[in-house]
Design an enzyme around this catalytic site. Structure first.
Site, short mmCIF file in Angstrom:
data_model
loop_
_atom_site.label_atom_id
_atom_site.label_comp_id
_atom_site.label_asym_id
_atom_site.label_seq_id
_atom_site.Cartn_x
_atom_site.Cartn_y
_atom_site.Cartn_z
N GLY A 1 0.81 -1.22 0.00
CA GLY A 1 0.00 0.00 0.00
C GLY A 1 0.84 1.26 0.00
O GLY A 1 0.55 2.23 -0.71
N CYS A 2 1.91 1.25 0.77
CA CYS A 2 2.77 2.43 0.86
C CYS A 2 3.51 2.67 -0.44
O CYS A 2 3.74 3.82 -0.84
CB CYS A 2 3.74 2.28 2.03
SG CYS A 2 2.87 2.17 3.62
#
Length: 156
Positions: A45-46
């Site tokens: 996600g990051c």
């Protein structure tokens, strides 16, 4: 989550972005600042969020905005993350968690029934006078950078 509201004066901060460079909000007066908090370098996600901000960096710059990503990862991890994905914006290290606490993003989280403390993904758009122009608490990584750019265009 956020103890702040749009129009509030953002707290000044100072964050290390490299061995010899520290950025503070005061030095960014006159620019918009996209200050986004994320949990961990090189996680799915990051990485999506960082790559999305990176792909729109020229658009943000054209609108007078500086992007700063913040996590508790150390500078060495940030440097690897930046190189792996050719990131063209600053990543600030908050290893002691002071900035996370100041912006109320250090929260209790839960995964598979286990509770733990971590960074809640959140973004703060700060205007050239140092006030909050918009706040996104608890964001989803996918498409978030486009939402921030859209809001910045609306505000300008």
């Amino acid at each position: 989550m956020s103890k702040f509201s749009v129009g509030d004066i953002a707290p000044n901060f100072s964050i290390k972005v490299s061995e010899d460079t520290t950025i503070n909000l005061e030095s960014l007066k006159g620019k918009y600042v996209v200050l986004y908090f994320y949990p961990k370098d090189n996680t799915p996600g990051c990485t999506i969020e960082a790559r999305d901000f990176n792909s729109l960096k020229k658009d943000f710059s054209a609108l007078g905005a500086e992007i700063i990503g913040v996590s508790k990862d150390p500078l060495a991890s940030h440097e690897k993350f930046r190189k792996n994905h050719d990131l063209q914006f600053h990543l600030g290290t908050d290893t002691n968690g002071d900035l996370c606490e100041k912006f109320s993003v250090w929260v209790e989280k839960s995964m598979f029934g286990k509770k733990y403390m971590g960074i809640e993904r959140a973004t703060f758009l700060i205007d050239p006078e140092g006030k909050f122009a918009y706040i996104w608490p608890s964001v989803s990584a996918l498409g978030h950078a486009k939402d921030v750019l859209k809001k910045l265009k609306e505000i300008k």
